[in-house]
Scaffold this motif. Structure first.
Motif, short mmCIF file in Angstrom:
data_model
loop_
_atom_site.label_atom_id
_atom_site.label_comp_id
_atom_site.label_asym_id
_atom_site.label_seq_id
_atom_site.Cartn_x
_atom_site.Cartn_y
_atom_site.Cartn_z
N LEU A 115 0.86 -1.17 0.00
CA LEU A 115 0.00 0.00 0.00
C LEU A 115 0.90 1.22 0.00
O LEU A 115 1.83 1.32 0.80
CB LEU A 115 -0.90 0.03 1.25
N TRP A 116 0.62 2.17 -0.91
CA TRP A 116 1.33 3.44 -0.96
C TRP A 116 0.35 4.52 -0.53
O TRP A 116 -0.63 4.80 -1.22
CB TRP A 116 1.85 3.74 -2.36
N LEU A 117 0.59 5.14 0.62
CA LEU A 117 -0.31 6.13 1.19
C LEU A 117 0.35 7.49 1.08
O LEU A 117 1.26 7.82 1.85
CB LEU A 117 -0.63 5.78 2.65
N VAL A 118 -0.09 8.29 0.13
CA VAL A 118 0.55 9.57 -0.19
C VAL A 118 -0.25 10.70 0.46
O VAL A 118 -1.44 10.85 0.22
CB VAL A 118 0.62 9.80 -1.71
N CYS A 119 0.42 11.50 1.29
CA CYS A 119 -0.25 12.60 1.98
C CYS A 119 -0.59 13.71 0.99
O CYS A 119 0.29 14.25 0.32
CB CYS A 119 0.64 13.13 3.09
N THR A 120 -1.90 14.06 0.90
CA THR A 120 -2.33 15.07 -0.07
C THR A 120 -3.35 16.06 0.50
O THR A 120 -4.01 16.76 -0.27
CB THR A 120 -2.98 14.40 -1.31
#
Length: 252
Positions: A115-120
Motif C-alpha cells: 500500500l502506498w499512502l501519499v499525503c495530499t
C-alpha cells in the motif's frame, strides 16, 4: 509570508529526515472519497455516526481516496498493527460505510500486498497537495490498486511524503519520478536511504538508529535526540516550533 512553503524551508535548512516517520503502533485506514477538511476525521463526507465513531476510536485514523477520484464499489478499510518488522495489515471492503460502526477489527482478513499512502490533504498543508497529488498520480499508473491519497501523515515539511505498508517505511522529499523508483526499492525489500524518514510504528530514535546502521554506521553507536533550529514548520499556520535532530554517540 504568503508564498511560504514549509518543504522548501526544510530543504534550505538541510533538516534531516531521519526519525520523523509516524510512531503510531496501531492505525485504521478508511476510504472516504471527496474533499477533507483540515481536521479530516471529523470533516468529511462520511455519515455523521461514522465520523463520531472514528473520532472516539482511540487510535490514529487516516482517510483514503483514489488519486483519480473514483470510489467503490464498497468502502475499503485497513487495520494495521506494528510488529518487529513493519505492520500486520488486515483488510475488508464494507457494503456501506455505516458498517464500520461495531466492525470486529480482529476478525479482518490478512492483507499482504503493498500500500502506498501519499499525503495530499491541502486543507492541512498546501505542500502536501501541491507535491503529493502528482506523486500519487505517478504511483497509481504503476500500482493502481496499491495507491491511495491519504490525510495528514505528519511531517508535511518533507513533502512529497508517503507511508508504505506493510513495511512501515516512510519516505519524504519525493518527486513523481523518484517516488516510482523509491517504491520499487521498497517492493524489493530495500530501504531507499536518500528518501527515507524512518520505519513507522517505532520510536523516533529507533527509526534514526536503523537508518544509521543501514547507511554503514556501527550498530553499537548510540543516537541521541538534540534540539534543532526553532522555525515555522507548516504552510498551514504561523506557529514556530522546535525541530529535532539525532547525534551519534560512539561507545568509548
Amino acid at each position: 509570508m504568503p508564498d511560504f512553503r514549509c518543504s522548501i524551508a526544510s530543504l534550505v535548512d538541510e533538516e534531516p529526515m531521519a526519525g520523523t516517520a509516524p510512531t503510531d503502533a496501531e492505525v485504521l485506514l478508511v476510504e472516504s472519497p471527496g474533499p477533507w477538511g483540515r481536521e479530516a476525521v471529523g470533516d468529511n463526507r462520511l455519515p455523521e455516526a461514522v465520523r463520531e465513531h472514528l473520532g472516539a476510536m482511540g487510535m490514529k485514523v487516516f482517510l483514503l481516496r483514489r488519486p483519480d477520484g473514483t470510489a467503490g464499489p464498497g468502502t475499503h478499510v485497513f487495520h494495521a498493527r506494528a510488529t518487529a518488522t513493519g505492520y500486520d495489515v488486515r483488510a475488508t471492503v464494507l457494503d456501506r460505510p455505516e458498517d464500520l460502526v461495531g466492525l470486529d477489527l480482529a476478525g479482518l482478513a490478512a492483507y499482504d500486498a503493498p500500500l502506498w499512502l501519499v499525503c495530499t490533504n491541502g486543507k492541512r498543508d498546501r505542500c502536501c497537495a501541491e507535491l503529493g497529488r502528482p506523486i500519487a498520480g505517478a504511483l497509481a499508473r504503476e500500482w493502481p490498486e496499491a495507491t491511495w491519497e491519504t490525510t495528514h501523515l505528519g511531517g508535511h515539511r518533507f513533502s512529497g511524503t508517503l507511508l508504505s505498508l506493510p513495511s512501515g517505511v516512510t519516505l519524504g522529499r519525493l518527486t513523481p519520478d523518484t517516488a516510482v523508483d523509491a517504491c520499487a526499492a521498497v517492493v524489493r525489500g530495500e530501504v531507499p536511504l536518500e528518501w527515507a524518514r524512518g520505519r513507522a510504528g517505532r520510536p523516533a530514535v529507533d527509526q534514526a538508529h536503523e537508518l544509521h546502521v543501514l547507511a554503514g554506521g556501527d550498530p553499537a553507536d548510540e543516537l541521541v535526540a538534540v534540539a534543532g533550529p526553532q522555525r515555522r514548520q507548516s504552510c498551514g499556520d504561523d506557529k514556530v516550533k522546535g525541530t529535532t535532530r539525532f547525534e551519534v554517540r560512539r561507545p568509548a
